[in-house]
Motif scaffolding. Structure first.
Motif, PDB file in Angstrom:
ATOM      1  N   LYS A  24      68.516 -18.417  51.775  1.00 23.96           N
ATOM      2  CA  LYS A  24      67.313 -18.150  50.964  1.00 23.96           C
ATOM      3  C   LYS A  24      66.282 -19.258  51.161  1.00 23.96           C
ATOM      4  O   LYS A  24      65.090 -18.999  51.373  1.00 23.96           O
ATOM      5  CB  LYS A  24      67.685 -18.023  49.478  1.00 23.96           C
ATOM      6  N   GLN A  25      66.787 -20.472  51.141  1.00 27.62           N
ATOM      7  CA  GLN A  25      65.870 -21.610  51.272  1.00 27.62           C
ATOM      8  C   GLN A  25      65.145 -21.625  52.619  1.00 27.62           C
ATOM      9  O   GLN A  25      63.925 -21.815  52.679  1.00 27.62           O
ATOM     10  CB  GLN A  25      66.692 -22.894  51.094  1.00 27.62           C
ATOM     11  N   ILE A  26      65.873 -21.406  53.705  1.00 30.78           N
ATOM     12  CA  ILE A  26      65.191 -21.498  55.009  1.00 30.78           C
ATOM     13  C   ILE A  26      64.185 -20.363  55.199  1.00 30.78           C
ATOM     14  O   ILE A  26      63.141 -20.561  55.791  1.00 30.78           O
ATOM     15  CB  ILE A  26      66.171 -21.584  56.214  1.00 30.78           C
ATOM     16  N   VAL A  27      64.506 -19.183  54.668  1.00 29.22           N
ATOM     17  CA  VAL A  27      63.557 -18.077  54.816  1.00 29.22           C
ATOM     18  C   VAL A  27      62.306 -18.346  53.976  1.00 29.22           C
ATOM     19  O   VAL A  27      61.175 -18.166  54.449  1.00 29.22           O
ATOM     20  CB  VAL A  27      64.200 -16.724  54.448  1.00 29.22           C
ATOM     21  N   LEU A  28      62.503 -18.825  52.755  1.00 29.51           N
ATOM     22  CA  LEU A  28      61.328 -19.083  51.902  1.00 29.51           C
ATOM     23  C   LEU A  28      60.495 -20.235  52.459  1.00 29.51           C
ATOM     24  O   LEU A  28      59.260 -20.198  52.435  1.00 29.51           O
ATOM     25  CB  LEU A  28      61.757 -19.333  50.453  1.00 29.51           C
ATOM     26  N   GLU A  29      61.173 -21.245  52.990  1.00 22.11           N
ATOM     27  CA  GLU A  29      60.429 -22.363  53.600  1.00 22.11           C
ATOM     28  C   GLU A  29      59.616 -21.900  54.816  1.00 22.11           C
ATOM     29  O   GLU A  29      58.481 -22.327  55.017  1.00 22.11           O
ATOM     30  CB  GLU A  29      61.395 -23.468  54.045  1.00 22.11           C
ATOM     31  N   LYS A  30      60.232 -21.039  55.626  1.00 19.14           N
ATOM     32  CA  LYS A  30      59.498 -20.546  56.801  1.00 19.14           C
ATOM     33  C   LYS A  30      58.322 -19.680  56.369  1.00 19.14           C
ATOM     34  O   LYS A  30      57.247 -19.729  56.987  1.00 19.14           O
ATOM     35  CB  LYS A  30      60.447 -19.765  57.723  1.00 19.14           C
ATOM     36  N   MET A  31      58.525 -18.925  55.306  1.00 20.86           N
ATOM     37  CA  MET A  31      57.431 -18.095  54.806  1.00 20.86           C
ATOM     38  C   MET A  31      56.262 -18.964  54.341  1.00 20.86           C
ATOM     39  O   MET A  31      55.102 -18.631  54.588  1.00 20.86           O
ATOM     40  CB  MET A  31      57.937 -17.238  53.641  1.00 20.86           C
ATOM     41  N   ALA A  32      56.563 -20.063  53.696  1.00 17.72           N
ATOM     42  CA  ALA A  32      55.505 -20.976  53.245  1.00 17.72           C
ATOM     43  C   ALA A  32      54.746 -21.528  54.467  1.00 17.72           C
ATOM     44  O   ALA A  32      53.516 -21.654  54.451  1.00 17.72           O
ATOM     45  CB  ALA A  32      56.107 -22.118  52.434  1.00 17.72           C
ATOM     46  N   LYS A  33      55.482 -21.826  55.517  1.00 14.34           N
ATOM     47  CA  LYS A  33      54.853 -22.312  56.751  1.00 14.34           C
ATOM     48  C   LYS A  33      53.985 -21.211  57.383  1.00 14.34           C
ATOM     49  O   LYS A  33      52.880 -21.471  57.848  1.00 14.34           O
ATOM     50  CB  LYS A  33      55.976 -22.727  57.722  1.00 14.34           C
ATOM     51  N   ASN A  34      54.522 -19.994  57.387  1.00 17.30           N
ATOM     52  CA  ASN A  34      53.762 -18.869  57.937  1.00 17.30           C
ATOM     53  C   ASN A  34      52.522 -18.553  57.106  1.00 17.30           C
ATOM     54  O   ASN A  34      51.523 -18.075  57.643  1.00 17.30           O
ATOM     55  CB  ASN A  34      54.649 -17.618  58.022  1.00 17.30           C
ATOM     56  N   ALA A  35      52.598 -18.838  55.819  1.00 20.99           N
ATOM     57  CA  ALA A  35      51.434 -18.584  54.954  1.00 20.99           C
ATOM     58  C   ALA A  35      50.270 -19.470  55.393  1.00 20.99           C
ATOM     59  O   ALA A  35      49.101 -19.089  55.261  1.00 20.99           O
ATOM     60  CB  ALA A  35      51.783 -18.843  53.495  1.00 20.99           C
ATOM     61  N   GLN A  36      50.578 -20.617  55.945  1.00 23.00           N
ATOM     62  CA  GLN A  36      49.514 -21.508  56.446  1.00 23.00           C
ATOM     63  C   GLN A  36      49.003 -21.074  57.820  1.00 23.00           C
ATOM     64  O   GLN A  36      47.810 -21.163  58.100  1.00 23.00           O
ATOM     65  CB  GLN A  36      50.042 -22.942  56.518  1.00 23.00           C
ATOM     66  N   LYS A  37      49.935 -20.589  58.645  1.00 19.28           N
ATOM     67  CA  LYS A  37      49.512 -20.086  59.960  1.00 19.28           C
ATOM     68  C   LYS A  37      48.708 -18.792  59.828  1.00 19.28           C
ATOM     69  O   LYS A  37      47.841 -18.506  60.637  1.00 19.28           O
ATOM     70  CB  LYS A  37      50.745 -19.746  60.813  1.00 19.28           C
ATOM     71  N   TYR A  38      49.097 -18.010  58.826  1.00 19.00           N
ATOM     72  CA  TYR A  38      48.462 -16.701  58.619  1.00 19.00           C
ATOM     73  C   TYR A  38      47.831 -16.628  57.241  1.00 19.00           C
ATOM     74  O   TYR A  38      48.328 -15.927  56.355  1.00 19.00           O
ATOM     75  CB  TYR A  38      49.509 -15.583  58.763  1.00 19.00           C
ATOM     76  N   PRO A  39      46.728 -17.329  57.013  1.00 16.50           N
ATOM     77  CA  PRO A  39      46.087 -17.234  55.701  1.00 16.50           C
ATOM     78  C   PRO A  39      45.619 -15.807  55.469  1.00 16.50           C
ATOM     79  O   PRO A  39      45.178 -15.131  56.413  1.00 16.50           O
ATOM     80  CB  PRO A  39      44.891 -18.191  55.805  1.00 16.50           C
ATOM     81  N   VAL A  40      45.744 -15.356  54.234  1.00 15.10           N
ATOM     82  CA  VAL A  40      45.424 -13.962  53.907  1.00 15.10           C
ATOM     83  C   VAL A  40      44.049 -13.553  54.422  1.00 15.10           C
ATOM     84  O   VAL A  40      43.891 -12.505  55.053  1.00 15.10           O
ATOM     85  CB  VAL A  40      45.522 -13.723  52.379  1.00 15.10           C
ATOM     86  N   GLU A  41      43.074 -14.414  54.207  1.00 13.94           N
ATOM     87  CA  GLU A  41      41.690 -14.005  54.543  1.00 13.94           C
ATOM     88  C   GLU A  41      41.495 -13.800  56.047  1.00 13.94           C
ATOM     89  O   GLU A  41      40.678 -13.002  56.476  1.00 13.94           O
ATOM     90  CB  GLU A  41      40.659 -15.001  53.978  1.00 13.94           C
ATOM     91  N   LYS A  42      42.272 -14.505  56.852  1.00 15.54           N
ATOM     92  CA  LYS A  42      42.135 -14.350  58.310  1.00 15.54           C
ATOM     93  C   LYS A  42      43.024 -13.248  58.880  1.00 15.54           C
ATOM     94  O   LYS A  42      42.703 -12.631  59.895  1.00 15.54           O
ATOM     95  CB  LYS A  42      42.526 -15.655  59.016  1.00 15.54           C
ATOM     96  N   SER A  43      44.177 -13.067  58.271  1.00 15.21           N
ATOM     97  CA  SER A  43      45.183 -12.216  58.904  1.00 15.21           C
ATOM     98  C   SER A  43      45.286 -10.832  58.279  1.00 15.21           C
ATOM     99  O   SER A  43      46.007  -9.979  58.787  1.00 15.21           O
ATOM    100  CB  SER A  43      46.547 -12.914  58.828  1.00 15.21           C
ATOM    101  N   LYS A  44      44.560 -10.619  57.208  1.00 17.37           N
ATOM    102  CA  LYS A  44      44.678  -9.333  56.503  1.00 17.37           C
ATOM    103  C   LYS A  44      44.345  -8.164  57.435  1.00 17.37           C
ATOM    104  O   LYS A  44      43.257  -8.117  58.015  1.00 17.37           O
ATOM    105  CB  LYS A  44      43.763  -9.308  55.276  1.00 17.37           C
ATOM    106  N   GLY A  45      45.274  -7.254  57.559  1.00 11.28           N
ATOM    107  CA  GLY A  45      45.055  -6.065  58.374  1.00 11.28           C
ATOM    108  C   GLY A  45      45.041  -6.319  59.870  1.00 11.28           C
ATOM    109  O   GLY A  45      44.748  -5.425  60.656  1.00 11.28           O
ATOM    110  N   SER A  46      45.399  -7.528  60.285  1.00  6.65           N
ATOM    111  CA  SER A  46      45.380  -7.854  61.712  1.00  6.65           C
ATOM    112  C   SER A  46      46.788  -8.153  62.232  1.00  6.65           C
ATOM    113  O   SER A  46      47.551  -8.865  61.587  1.00  6.65           O
ATOM    114  CB  SER A  46      44.493  -9.082  61.947  1.00  6.65           C
ATOM    115  N   ALA A  47      47.110  -7.631  63.398  1.00  5.56           N
ATOM    116  CA  ALA A  47      48.419  -7.881  63.997  1.00  5.56           C
ATOM    117  C   ALA A  47      48.354  -9.015  65.014  1.00  5.56           C
ATOM    118  O   ALA A  47      49.286  -9.247  65.754  1.00  5.56           O
ATOM    119  CB  ALA A  47      48.937  -6.603  64.660  1.00  5.56           C
ATOM    120  N   LYS A  48      47.247  -9.727  65.029  1.00  2.00           N
ATOM    121  CA  LYS A  48      47.109 -10.826  66.010  1.00  2.00           C
ATOM    122  C   LYS A  48      48.043 -11.986  65.718  1.00  2.00           C
ATOM    123  O   LYS A  48      48.296 -12.320  64.569  1.00  2.00           O
ATOM    124  CB  LYS A  48      45.670 -11.360  65.980  1.00  2.00           C
TER     125      LYS A  48
END
Lengths: 131, 131, 131, 131
Positions: free
Chosen positions: D102-126
């Motif tokens: 659980k911890q490693i998945v949530l930590e990676k998600m937090a990291k991905n949240a920075q790589k993929y900020p909502v405003e930039k990545s919304k609706g985009s598969a890039k």
């Protein structure tokens, strides 16, 4: 390039053409790959298992060029590079076992022709176990 | 299958040898694969994305021949067959995009030569990003 | 977090514990993944096939952490991140099909127990087809 | 198998529930996998590198359930079994490194949240490198 008399198996099959030995294009690529590898002293890392890992890793990178996309949306430049990497490790692995690429592919095709007889498999994407 | 004179890019590079057109080994394998595919009417399934999937699946089967083993313990007969499958789909994919296998591998090697200059990478298994 | 009465299958199995509903840790991760995905409006890309591609791509990146290395030489930080990515897509795929992760793993284990009876497979790395 | 009170990190976080220790779902699956493995004396084969190979092989088998098909045509029973195999090796690998899933998945998600900020990545598969 190795002198031809050290590589008899890759001579041209054209027996009319006695004075000129042809190195096949596959052999030519493999020779270039060996040279690249040996200049870097990398043969020490290239055991068969790690070559198979490398091939899988590159296959995954190739797959990534198609991710979240329709087939025709993949970037051709990326496909080209990743496919080149896949083929590189496939050839290094073939070379590791001294396999003749043309021969093993044609042999496997002959085997597949039995698993997938034309009359049963025509127009069907089913696996042979389900034909 | 196209007669040789319609496929000039695969002629022998040997200009002394004017009367005999050589189909390269790679082209010869690709022609056999196309024939096998077309007899079964499979081109309809062979979009680029699914070919990349097939390549990955076969790469996984190749990897399985090394699982739980030291590199030298893999069964050579199995390696041979699984590698043949990998190369089959790599060539079908190259053919799909009309890529010249020798050219893309040599071009990628030239690119890798810049990522991995001999003086930095000699004897090192590090990725170029860590050199 | 969904109210408990909408998610009865994930309640604690402990029937003595009537007032407190436990969301399993797997469900908790899946809920976080769904939220992350939905904030980005990514469900449109997450068809089952592409999720399987993504899982393979991440599995390849995980494999890369072991390339050209002895098992114990892999960088643990990298293993951790790549494994997290693999698990992410495995859970999204399970969620896509509304599969209960614990159940499918335990069911597969029961099936494997028949393929690999203890008396035949003890201490052996052979595939069940060769036992 | 360890009694619950020796595994404090997997207790329920619910502090009202003082008398009953909950083993998390993930820990429960891992315990079953360890038992299965140890009954067969397989820990000797389960080095981290081969576990990563096994995970890739199973990921390839999962991918095969989607080959030459539209996403919705995959056989759900096969997806279920292959996904179970993938998760099995993912959990065995996590266990090998004593990672908290659980911890490693949530930590990676937090990291991905920075790589993929909502405003930039919304609706985009890039990929984040192209955002």
């Amino acid at each position: 390039m190795l002198p031809c008399d050290q590589e008899p198996k890759h001579h041209s099959l054209n027996t009319n053409d006695q004075n000129i030995a042809h190195v096949s294009d596959i052999e030519e690529i493999i020779q270039a790959l060996r040279k690249f590898r040996d200049e870097r002293d990398w043969v020490q890392f290239h055991n068969a298992k790690d070559l198979a890992l490398a091939l899988n890793i590159e296959a995954g990178e190739l797959l990534e060029t198609f991710l979240w996309k329709a087939p025709e949306q993949a970037d051709v430049g990326s496909v080209k590079e990743e496919l080149a990497d896949v083929i590189t490790f496939a050839l290094l692995l073939a070379d590791k076992y001294d396999l003749d690429v043309k021969q093993i592919v044609l042999e496997k095709m002959a085997k597949n022709a039995q698993k997938y007889p034309v009359e049963k498999s025509k127009g069907s994407a089913k696996k042979y176990t389900k034909l």
